[in-house]
Design an enzyme around this catalytic site. Sequence first.
Site, PDB file in Angstrom:
ATOM      1  N   LYS A   1       0.838  -1.206   0.000  1.00  0.00           N
ATOM      2  CA  LYS A   1       0.000   0.000   0.000  1.00  0.00           C
ATOM      3  C   LYS A   1       0.874   1.259   0.000  1.00  0.00           C
ATOM      4  O   LYS A   1       0.640   2.175  -0.775  1.00  0.00           O
ATOM      5  CB  LYS A   1      -0.924   0.038   1.226  1.00  0.00           C
ATOM      6  CG  LYS A   1      -1.930  -1.092   1.290  1.00  0.00           C
ATOM      7  CD  LYS A   1      -2.952  -0.879   2.402  1.00  0.00           C
ATOM      8  CE  LYS A   1      -2.372  -0.907   3.805  1.00  0.00           C
ATOM      9  NZ  LYS A   1      -1.798  -2.203   4.214  1.00  0.00           N
TER      10      LYS A   1
ATOM     11  N   ARG B   1      -9.903   0.670   8.931  1.00  0.00           N
ATOM     12  CA  ARG B   1      -9.471  -0.693   9.194  1.00  0.00           C
ATOM     13  C   ARG B   1     -10.526  -1.482   9.969  1.00  0.00           C
ATOM     14  O   ARG B   1     -10.307  -2.657  10.259  1.00  0.00           O
ATOM     15  CB  ARG B   1      -8.194  -0.657  10.048  1.00  0.00           C
ATOM     16  CG  ARG B   1      -6.893  -0.848   9.265  1.00  0.00           C
ATOM     17  CD  ARG B   1      -5.760  -0.684  10.248  1.00  0.00           C
ATOM     18  NE  ARG B   1      -4.530  -1.292   9.879  1.00  0.00           N
ATOM     19  CZ  ARG B   1      -3.500  -0.653   9.314  1.00  0.00           C
ATOM     20  NH1 ARG B   1      -3.598   0.606   8.981  1.00  0.00           N
ATOM     21  NH2 ARG B   1      -2.378  -1.291   9.096  1.00  0.00           N
TER      22      ARG B   1
ATOM     23  N   ARG C   1      11.742  -6.202   5.374  1.00  0.00           N
ATOM     24  CA  ARG C   1      11.624  -4.750   5.130  1.00  0.00           C
ATOM     25  C   ARG C   1      12.535  -3.954   6.074  1.00  0.00           C
ATOM     26  O   ARG C   1      12.649  -4.257   7.262  1.00  0.00           O
ATOM     27  CB  ARG C   1      10.164  -4.334   5.341  1.00  0.00           C
ATOM     28  CG  ARG C   1       9.935  -2.847   5.188  1.00  0.00           C
ATOM     29  CD  ARG C   1       8.510  -2.530   4.851  1.00  0.00           C
ATOM     30  NE  ARG C   1       7.600  -2.692   5.975  1.00  0.00           N
ATOM     31  CZ  ARG C   1       6.294  -2.412   5.900  1.00  0.00           C
ATOM     32  NH1 ARG C   1       5.761  -2.001   4.765  1.00  0.00           N
ATOM     33  NH2 ARG C   1       5.527  -2.569   6.959  1.00  0.00           N
TER      34      ARG C   1
ATOM     35  N   ARG D   1      11.130  -1.677  11.388  1.00  0.00           N
ATOM     36  CA  ARG D   1      10.045  -1.154  12.220  1.00  0.00           C
ATOM     37  C   ARG D   1       9.831  -2.126  13.378  1.00  0.00           C
ATOM     38  O   ARG D   1       9.889  -3.329  13.164  1.00  0.00           O
ATOM     39  CB  ARG D   1       8.755  -1.076  11.384  1.00  0.00           C
ATOM     40  CG  ARG D   1       8.520   0.261  10.740  1.00  0.00           C
ATOM     41  CD  ARG D   1       7.389   0.247   9.757  1.00  0.00           C
ATOM     42  NE  ARG D   1       6.134  -0.319  10.234  1.00  0.00           N
ATOM     43  CZ  ARG D   1       4.995  -0.292   9.544  1.00  0.00           C
ATOM     44  NH1 ARG D   1       4.959   0.273   8.348  1.00  0.00           N
ATOM     45  NH2 ARG D   1       3.892  -0.819  10.013  1.00  0.00           N
TER      46      ARG D   1
ATOM     47  N   ARG E   1      -0.986  -8.654  13.555  1.00  0.00           N
ATOM     48  CA  ARG E   1      -1.534  -7.703  12.565  1.00  0.00           C
ATOM     49  C   ARG E   1      -2.402  -8.427  11.544  1.00  0.00           C
ATOM     50  O   ARG E   1      -3.453  -7.932  11.150  1.00  0.00           O
ATOM     51  CB  ARG E   1      -0.388  -6.960  11.860  1.00  0.00           C
ATOM     52  CG  ARG E   1       0.276  -5.932  12.767  1.00  0.00           C
ATOM     53  CD  ARG E   1       1.672  -5.575  12.305  1.00  0.00           C
ATOM     54  NE  ARG E   1       1.704  -4.762  11.118  1.00  0.00           N
ATOM     55  CZ  ARG E   1       2.809  -4.573  10.393  1.00  0.00           C
ATOM     56  NH1 ARG E   1       3.944  -5.159  10.723  1.00  0.00           N
ATOM     57  NH2 ARG E   1       2.776  -3.791   9.329  1.00  0.00           N
TER      58      ARG E   1
HETATM   59  P1  AMP Z   1       0.562   0.743   8.842  1.00  0.00           P
HETATM   60  O1  AMP Z   1       1.734   1.614   8.637  1.00  0.00           O
HETATM   61  O2  AMP Z   1      -0.637   1.152   8.026  1.00  0.00           O
HETATM   62  O3  AMP Z   1       0.893  -0.718   8.692  1.00  0.00           O
HETATM   63  O4  AMP Z   1       0.081   0.932  10.360  1.00  0.00           O
HETATM   64  C1  AMP Z   1       0.944   0.595  11.428  1.00  0.00           C
HETATM   65  C2  AMP Z   1       0.156   0.398  12.687  1.00  0.00           C
HETATM   66  O5  AMP Z   1      -0.514   1.616  13.048  1.00  0.00           O
HETATM   67  C3  AMP Z   1      -0.955  -0.644  12.617  1.00  0.00           C
HETATM   68  O6  AMP Z   1      -0.485  -1.966  12.799  1.00  0.00           O
HETATM   69  C4  AMP Z   1      -1.847  -0.182  13.766  1.00  0.00           C
HETATM   70  O7  AMP Z   1      -1.283  -0.525  15.003  1.00  0.00           O
HETATM   71  C5  AMP Z   1      -1.782   1.343  13.646  1.00  0.00           C
HETATM   72  N1  AMP Z   1      -2.826   1.837  12.737  1.00  0.00           N
HETATM   73  C6  AMP Z   1      -2.665   2.397  11.512  1.00  0.00           C
HETATM   74  N2  AMP Z   1      -3.841   2.716  10.971  1.00  0.00           N
HETATM   75  C7  AMP Z   1      -4.794   2.336  11.860  1.00  0.00           C
HETATM   76  C8  AMP Z   1      -6.215   2.358  11.860  1.00  0.00           C
HETATM   77  N3  AMP Z   1      -6.916   2.828  10.820  1.00  0.00           N
HETATM   78  N4  AMP Z   1      -6.862   1.898  12.965  1.00  0.00           N
HETATM   79  C9  AMP Z   1      -6.183   1.418  14.023  1.00  0.00           C
HETATM   80  N5  AMP Z   1      -4.846   1.326  14.071  1.00  0.00           N
HETATM   81  C10 AMP Z   1      -4.142   1.787  13.003  1.00  0.00           C
END
Ligand code: AMP
Length: 217
Positions: A16, A91, A130, A163, A174
């Site tokens: 993404k 999400r 990554r 990360r 996740r």
């Molecule tokens: P990402 O970079 O999109 O993979 O997001 C990293 C982490 O941020 C996720 O695993 C969640 O812990 C948190 N996070 C990001 N977006 C959301 C969301 N829409 N709702 C809840 N937690 C989020």
Amino acid sequence: MKSLNIILMGPPGAGKGTQAKKLIAKFDIPHISTGDMFREAMKEGTPLGKLAQKYINDGHLVPDDVTIGLVKERLSKDDCAKGFLLDGFPRTIPQADALEEISKEIGRKISHVINIDTPVEELVRRICGRRVCKVCGAPFHIINIPPKKEGICDICGGELVQRPDDNEEALLVRLDHYNKQTAPLLEYYQNKGLLTTFDGSSSADLTPKLIAFLEGK
Ligand code: AMP
């Protein structure tokens, strides 16, 4: 051309972020990544960052009310009038319902929901390999996109790090959240006639397809 008000969906590791960067450059719209917003707040040590950290590092979702408030504020800014790309939001079903309300309120309705479909084995391989630059955020992969010098960013010379949530244990959490809370959104947007699914196995092939689709070709 009508405003592109896009949601980019897909499991962690589907690509993404990579596709988002290319699409926002092509269409000149803001990239709204809730994950990036939380990581920025964590880096700055703000109250939001401290709260988010408790969830993110173990792979859990940040509570809906916090996430929804953040997106509402961001989507109301002037730069979103010309379109926007949401990456990693919504999400959960409550987040999608809230987004529906917010977009009605501000007159910025979702035009496209793009789902990037990628096999689980590929997600594990991508996420565990990554690395990201601590300074500029550029993404690398130890096998697919190795830096010229191990551990060093090709672009700015910053240190490459993993990360905290890019390990197998957090990834399983996740993926579990994705399957239970996020995957039901595919049907939600399918029923609204907004969803289009693309194969995410090859990132290079996918970008031109997404651009052509969004240009209505
Ligand atoms: P990402 O970079 O999109 O993979 O997001 C990293 C982490 O941020 C996720 O695993 C969640 O812990 C948190 N996070 C990001 N977006 C959301 C969301 N829409 N709702 C809840 N937690 C989020």
